[in-house]
Scaffold this motif. Structure first.
Motif, PDB file in Angstrom:
ATOM      1  N   GLY A 191     -75.656 -10.393  58.187  1.00 47.02           N
ATOM      2  CA  GLY A 191     -76.239 -11.492  58.951  1.00 47.02           C
ATOM      3  C   GLY A 191     -75.923 -11.362  60.427  1.00 47.02           C
ATOM      4  N   ASP A 192     -76.866 -11.743  61.274  1.00 44.42           N
ATOM      5  CA  ASP A 192     -76.614 -11.730  62.713  1.00 44.42           C
ATOM      6  C   ASP A 192     -75.392 -12.588  63.032  1.00 44.42           C
ATOM      7  N   PRO A 193     -74.512 -12.126  63.920  1.00 42.76           N
ATOM      8  CA  PRO A 193     -73.286 -12.879  64.215  1.00 42.76           C
ATOM      9  C   PRO A 193     -73.571 -14.271  64.786  1.00 42.76           C
ATOM     10  N   VAL A 194     -72.719 -15.204  64.408  1.00 45.72           N
ATOM     11  CA  VAL A 194     -72.731 -16.562  64.951  1.00 45.72           C
ATOM     12  C   VAL A 194     -71.344 -16.815  65.528  1.00 45.72           C
ATOM     13  N   ASP A 195     -71.292 -17.087  66.829  1.00 45.39           N
ATOM     14  CA  ASP A 195     -70.004 -17.330  67.493  1.00 45.39           C
ATOM     15  C   ASP A 195     -69.027 -16.172  67.252  1.00 45.39           C
ATOM     16  N   GLY A 196     -69.558 -14.943  67.242  1.00 47.94           N
ATOM     17  CA  GLY A 196     -68.729 -13.766  67.073  1.00 47.94           C
ATOM     18  C   GLY A 196     -68.350 -13.449  65.644  1.00 47.94           C
ATOM     19  N   ILE A 197     -68.966 -14.139  64.679  1.00 50.99           N
ATOM     20  CA  ILE A 197     -68.641 -13.942  63.260  1.00 50.99           C
ATOM     21  C   ILE A 197     -69.876 -13.424  62.533  1.00 50.99           C
ATOM     22  N   GLY A 198     -69.733 -12.276  61.883  1.00 51.58           N
ATOM     23  CA  GLY A 198     -70.814 -11.712  61.088  1.00 51.58           C
ATOM     24  C   GLY A 198     -70.541 -11.903  59.604  1.00 51.58           C
ATOM     25  N   VAL A 199     -71.599 -11.763  58.810  1.00 55.30           N
ATOM     26  CA  VAL A 199     -71.483 -11.906  57.364  1.00 55.30           C
ATOM     27  C   VAL A 199     -72.012 -10.644  56.691  1.00 55.30           C
ATOM     28  N   LEU A 200     -71.247 -10.113  55.765  1.00 53.50           N
ATOM     29  CA  LEU A 200     -71.744  -9.067  54.875  1.00 53.50           C
ATOM     30  C   LEU A 200     -72.249  -9.778  53.624  1.00 53.50           C
ATOM     31  N   TRP A 201     -73.579  -9.872  53.500  1.00 55.01           N
ATOM     32  CA  TRP A 201     -74.156 -10.632  52.404  1.00 55.01           C
ATOM     33  C   TRP A 201     -74.182  -9.828  51.106  1.00 55.01           C
ATOM     34  N   TRP A 202     -74.398  -8.531  51.231  1.00 58.74           N
ATOM     35  CA  TRP A 202     -74.610  -7.757  50.003  1.00 58.74           C
ATOM     36  C   TRP A 202     -74.402  -6.283  50.289  1.00 58.74           C
ATOM     37  N   ILE A 203     -73.805  -5.591  49.346  1.00 59.00           N
ATOM     38  CA  ILE A 203     -73.764  -4.147  49.383  1.00 59.00           C
ATOM     39  C   ILE A 203     -73.856  -3.648  47.947  1.00 59.00           C
ATOM     40  N   GLY A 204     -74.705  -2.659  47.705  1.00 64.07           N
ATOM     41  CA  GLY A 204     -74.889  -2.156  46.353  1.00 64.07           C
ATOM     42  C   GLY A 204     -75.242  -0.684  46.358  1.00 64.07           C
ATOM     43  N   VAL A 205     -74.754   0.014  45.343  1.00 66.65           N
ATOM     44  CA  VAL A 205     -75.019   1.445  45.178  1.00 66.65           C
ATOM     45  C   VAL A 205     -75.558   1.668  43.772  1.00 66.65           C
ATOM     46  N   ASN A 206     -76.648   2.408  43.656  1.00 72.56           N
ATOM     47  CA  ASN A 206     -77.206   2.715  42.338  1.00 72.56           C
ATOM     48  C   ASN A 206     -76.162   3.387  41.451  1.00 72.56           C
ATOM     49  N   ALA A 207     -76.278   3.149  40.155  1.00 72.76           N
ATOM     50  CA  ALA A 207     -75.277   3.661  39.208  1.00 72.76           C
ATOM     51  C   ALA A 207     -75.126   5.172  39.289  1.00 72.76           C
ATOM     52  N   ASP A 208     -76.235   5.897  39.457  1.00 74.86           N
ATOM     53  CA  ASP A 208     -76.160   7.363  39.468  1.00 74.86           C
ATOM     54  C   ASP A 208     -75.638   7.930  40.779  1.00 74.86           C
ATOM     55  N   ALA A 209     -75.383   7.068  41.782  1.00 76.29           N
ATOM     56  CA  ALA A 209     -74.849   7.536  43.062  1.00 76.29           C
ATOM     57  C   ALA A 209     -73.420   7.053  43.302  1.00 76.29           C
ATOM     58  N   ALA A 230     -72.268  -0.618  58.014  1.00 80.37           N
ATOM     59  CA  ALA A 230     -72.642  -2.020  58.171  1.00 80.37           C
ATOM     60  C   ALA A 230     -71.720  -2.726  59.162  1.00 80.37           C
ATOM     61  N   LEU A 231     -70.428  -2.433  59.099  1.00 79.70           N
ATOM     62  CA  LEU A 231     -69.484  -3.063  60.018  1.00 79.70           C
ATOM     63  C   LEU A 231     -69.690  -2.559  61.443  1.00 79.70           C
ATOM     64  N   ASP A 232     -70.071  -1.283  61.588  1.00 78.20           N
ATOM     65  CA  ASP A 232     -70.409  -0.766  62.917  1.00 78.20           C
ATOM     66  C   ASP A 232     -71.588  -1.514  63.519  1.00 78.20           C
ATOM     67  N   VAL A 233     -72.615  -1.773  62.707  1.00 78.06           N
ATOM     68  CA  VAL A 233     -73.798  -2.491  63.199  1.00 78.06           C
ATOM     69  C   VAL A 233     -73.412  -3.909  63.611  1.00 78.06           C
ATOM     70  N   LEU A 234     -72.591  -4.585  62.800  1.00 77.55           N
ATOM     71  CA  LEU A 234     -72.159  -5.939  63.145  1.00 77.55           C
ATOM     72  C   LEU A 234     -71.386  -5.953  64.461  1.00 77.55           C
ATOM     73  N   ALA A 235     -70.489  -4.988  64.623  1.00 76.80           N
ATOM     74  CA  ALA A 235     -69.726  -4.921  65.874  1.00 76.80           C
ATOM     75  C   ALA A 235     -70.654  -4.687  67.063  1.00 76.80           C
ATOM     76  N   ALA A 236     -71.662  -3.832  66.897  1.00 75.45           N
ATOM     77  CA  ALA A 236     -72.618  -3.570  67.972  1.00 75.45           C
ATOM     78  C   ALA A 236     -73.433  -4.823  68.314  1.00 75.45           C
ATOM     79  N   LEU A 237     -73.613  -5.700  67.332  1.00 73.34           N
ATOM     80  CA  LEU A 237     -74.345  -6.941  67.563  1.00 73.34           C
ATOM     81  C   LEU A 237     -73.465  -8.024  68.187  1.00 73.34           C
ATOM     82  N   GLY A 238     -72.176  -7.716  68.370  1.00 74.79           N
ATOM     83  CA  GLY A 238     -71.292  -8.668  69.038  1.00 74.79           C
ATOM     84  C   GLY A 238     -70.292  -9.362  68.138  1.00 74.79           C
ATOM     85  N   ALA A 239     -70.213  -8.985  66.863  1.00 77.81           N
ATOM     86  CA  ALA A 239     -69.265  -9.630  65.954  1.00 77.81           C
ATOM     87  C   ALA A 239     -67.845  -9.129  66.214  1.00 77.81           C
ATOM     88  N   ARG A 240     -66.901 -10.049  66.245  1.00 74.69           N
ATOM     89  CA  ARG A 240     -65.483  -9.724  66.380  1.00 74.69           C
ATOM     90  C   ARG A 240     -64.742  -9.824  65.051  1.00 74.69           C
TER      91      ARG A 240
END
Length: 281
Positions: free
Chosen positions: A196-214, A227-237
């Motif tokens: 989720g786009d950061p709000v007041d410097g706080i980002g949310v990881l809503w979902w992460i999933g990997v297929n069973a065969d991977a 994902a955490l790199d993208v959040l940090a680039a968007l301004g999340a602390r």
């Protein structure tokens, strides 16, 4: 406690201050705009559930001098005649919490069931249930009134940036207030994450999933790092996540053990457990 309960339709600074006294680490401070959305019955999360409600009321508990000491919102759901207590804040003062609950239960008379803290409000970032460690007085008051609690979610928080985590190649997809990260192999998507786009410097990881065969190849951790790199680039602390780590009744495919281990390895810390409640009368 000499008190008075009055309806409220407009956000006020003293009410936002009252709500912020209960603020959970990793949640943004409540603004007047957030409070007004909650009073109006809208939320960026679980909006379809809010649309089912009728007779939404937000009421403030004040002492004789007029100082607000608590606030509660409740409504009815016509499709199953249930009552719903949506949110409640009283600085965890037991007497104020009890008065608010008893008032709402009386106003919801005739409802065969009453749900409490069962879906998200506009007052936070996807916070769907009660953080029992930080809201002990509310938890105690509910159970003493016959509510049955369900321990549903693990609430975790981490700091950003997280430069020590591995990353992977991904394709990004933008949608309303969210980003999707997709990992492909041989033209097939094998893993995805939603943030989720950061709000007041706080980002949310809503979902992460990997297929069973991977799985079993470290892809989940690399996608988490990306994902955490993208959040940090968007301004999340900082970043939060919710994980339903209940017992996997439907087999290993449902297990969250690997996800819990991955988040802990990445530096996430459990801040609280999130409970919802139901009373059957």
């Amino acid at each position: 406690m000499t008190s008075l309960l009055t309806p409220v339709t407009a956000a006020a600074p003293e009410l936002a201050k009252l709500i912020n006294a209960d603020r959970l680490p990793g949640q943004p401070a409540c603004t007047l705009a957030m409070l007004q959305s909650a009073i109006d019955g809208s939320s960026p999360v679980d909006s379809a559930w809010w649309a089912e409600l009728s007779g939404l009321r937000t009421e403030v508990l004040s002492v004789a001098a007029g100082t607000p000491v608590g606030v509660i919102a409740y409504a009815r759901r016509p499709r199953d005649r249930a009552g719903v207590i949506l949110w409640l804040h009283a600085r965890e003062v037991p007497a104020a919490v009890r008065l608010l609950l008893d008032h709402a239960l009386a106003e919801l008379g005739g409802c065969p069931t009453v749900e409490t803290f069962s879906f998200a409000t506009a007052l936070g970032l996807g916070l769907e249930a009660l953080p029992v460690r930080h809201r002990r007085a509310t938890h105690t008051a509910l159970t003493k009134r016959g509510f049955t609690g369900s321990d549903l979610w693990r609430y975790m928080r981490g700091d950003l940036p997280a430069p020590d985590l591995p990353t992977c190649a991904y394709r990004i997809r933008r949608e309303d207030g969210r980003c999707g990260l997709e990992v492909e192999r041989d033209g097939q998507m094998v893993a995805e994450a939603t943030i989720g786009d950061p709000v007041d410097g706080i980002g949310v990881l809503w979902w992460i999933g990997v297929n069973a065969d991977a799985r079993g190849q470290g892809l989940g951790l690399r996608l988490l790092g990306s994902a955490l790199d993208v959040l940090a680039a968007l301004g999340a602390r900082e970043v939060i996540l919710y994980i339903d780590d209940d017992a996997p009744a439907d087999g290993p495919e449902r297990s969250r053990a690997a996800a819990n281990a991955m988040y802990e390895r990445a530096g996430f810390v459990e801040m609280d457990r999130l409970w919802s409640y139901q009373l059957t009368r």
